[in-house]
Design a protein around this motif. Structure first.
Motif, PDB file in Angstrom:
ATOM      1  N   ARG A   5     -28.142 -64.032 -20.113  1.00  0.00           N
ATOM      2  CA  ARG A   5     -27.061 -63.172 -20.566  1.00  0.00           C
ATOM      3  C   ARG A   5     -27.594 -61.780 -20.915  1.00  0.00           C
ATOM      4  N   ALA A   8     -28.264 -59.873 -17.737  1.00  0.00           N
ATOM      5  CA  ALA A   8     -27.008 -59.417 -17.125  1.00  0.00           C
ATOM      6  C   ALA A   8     -26.518 -58.142 -17.814  1.00  0.00           C
ATOM      7  N   GLN A   9     -26.665 -58.084 -19.141  1.00  0.00           N
ATOM      8  CA  GLN A   9     -26.248 -56.884 -19.874  1.00  0.00           C
ATOM      9  C   GLN A   9     -27.118 -55.686 -19.497  1.00  0.00           C
ATOM     10  N   TYR A  11     -28.762 -55.371 -16.678  1.00  0.00           N
ATOM     11  CA  TYR A  11     -28.526 -55.082 -15.263  1.00  0.00           C
ATOM     12  C   TYR A  11     -27.338 -54.128 -15.081  1.00  0.00           C
ATOM     13  N   LYS A  12     -26.324 -54.273 -15.939  1.00  0.00           N
ATOM     14  CA  LYS A  12     -25.142 -53.421 -15.836  1.00  0.00           C
ATOM     15  C   LYS A  12     -25.454 -51.964 -16.182  1.00  0.00           C
ATOM     16  N   ARG A  13     -26.496 -51.738 -16.945  1.00  0.00           N
ATOM     17  CA  ARG A  13     -26.830 -50.370 -17.354  1.00  0.00           C
ATOM     18  C   ARG A  13     -27.613 -49.617 -16.287  1.00  0.00           C
ATOM     19  N   ASP A  15     -28.633 -48.234 -12.486  1.00  0.00           N
ATOM     20  CA  ASP A  15     -28.221 -47.886 -11.126  1.00  0.00           C
ATOM     21  C   ASP A  15     -29.438 -48.002 -10.219  1.00  0.00           C
ATOM     22  N   GLN A  16     -29.232 -48.615  -9.060  1.00  0.00           N
ATOM     23  CA  GLN A  16     -30.332 -48.845  -8.128  1.00  0.00           C
ATOM     24  C   GLN A  16     -30.130 -48.039  -6.843  1.00  0.00           C
ATOM     25  N   GLY A  67     -34.650 -51.163 -18.444  1.00  0.00           N
ATOM     26  CA  GLY A  67     -33.331 -51.389 -19.026  1.00  0.00           C
ATOM     27  C   GLY A  67     -33.281 -51.467 -20.532  1.00  0.00           C
TER      28      GLY A  67
END
Length: 289
Positions: A5, A8-9, A11-13, A15-16, A67
């Motif tokens: 979890r 995932a948080q 990962y949302k922040r 940009d790739q 991240g």
């Protein structure tokens, strides 16, 4: 489950973005797959699996490397029009692992970070060149990293913004020259303090006639007892137009602050008094005029 979890948080922040090495990896994997399919070599299968594992693991490792970081502006020095200043930004790593190969970017400026250990922070100074006085906003900074294999460029946007003031450019004649031109002496002459070359601003009564006889135009310099209550600057007589007046007053305010001299500024419909208002408040009035 908690770790998943958290990832995932994070990962949302992030940009790739692809890099040129991404293309190299794709071509390499495709070539190895064709080689393995056509010739059925175990060594090719092993190489294919090893290359795919590295490429696949580089993404999560890079995301966790970047991240966790947090960036925010911290109080910094004064900013002046047409003069390069610096904004201070704190980068904090709340995780327990070290972050590697991170760069702070804003437009065409970039500042590399040293390896940032877990639960530590660092201060970076971002150069700025304000073009006009008044309210100043700075935003759009982001952290970038290609760690660990440069196969993907990871970007973490910093949502914080800087809102402050830009003061007028301190420019004009010096406070010393201003006092030399004033008819009213700020203080009484106390002691003879040597000779100085004549530059046209000194009084004729101070000319050292013995040096004139020798062909050298010099004036006598005296130390003064500055018992005058305050220096008084007038907005309208400081220069010929508003911007030049504000620049001149800004210069005098900074010189008075440096020498710890009390002063007053006669602004339109207002009088600024250094004994009642701080230097920053006075500079803010000039910036917002």
């Amino acid at each position: 489950m908690k770790s998943l979890r958290t990832f995932a948080q994070i990962y949302k922040r992030i940009d790739q973005h692809a890099t040129r090495y991404s293309v190299v990896v794709v071509v390499l994997l495709f070539g190895l797959f064709l080689e393995a399919y056509m010739h059925d070599f175990n060594l090719v299968y092993i190489t294919l699996f090893f290359t795919f594992s590295l490429a696949f693991s580089a993404g999560p490792i890079g995301i966790l490397n970047l991240g966790h970081l947090e960036g925010s502006y911290v109080p910094s020095g004064r900013l002046f029009t047409h003069q390069e200043g610096h904004l201070a930004m704190q980068i904090y790593n709340p995780s327990q692992t070290t972050s590697w190969s991170v760069i702070l970017r804003h437009e065409n400026k970039s500042i590399p970070l040293e390896p940032l250990k877990g639960d530590t922070s660092t201060i970076l100074h971002l150069p700025v060149l304000p073009e006009k006085r008044g309210t100043f906003t700075h935003k759009g900074c982001y952290l970038e990293s290609k760690y660990p294999l440069s196969t993907v460029r990871l970007v973490l946007k910093i949502n914080d913004s800087y809102n402050g003031l830009v003061y007028p450019e301190p420019k004009g004649i010096s406070l010393h020259s201003f006092l030399q031109k004033e008819e009213n002496n700020y203080g009484e002459e106390k002691e003879f303090d040597g000779l100085r070359a004549y530059d046209g601003s000194q009084k004729l009564s101070h000319i050292h006639w013995a040096s004139v006889a020798k062909g050298e135009m010099s004036v006598k310099v005296f130390t003064k007892e500055t018992q005058t209550p305050k220096l008084v600057f007038n907005f309208y007589t400081a220069a010929t137009d508003d911007e030049a007046r504000l620049s001149q007053l800004c210069l005098w305010v900074l010189e008075c602050e440096k020498q710890n001299l009390p002063f007053m500024i006669q602004m339109p419909n207002k009088v600024l008094n250094s004994t009642k208002e701080s230097t920053d408040v006075i500079l803010e009035t000039l910036a917002r005029y």
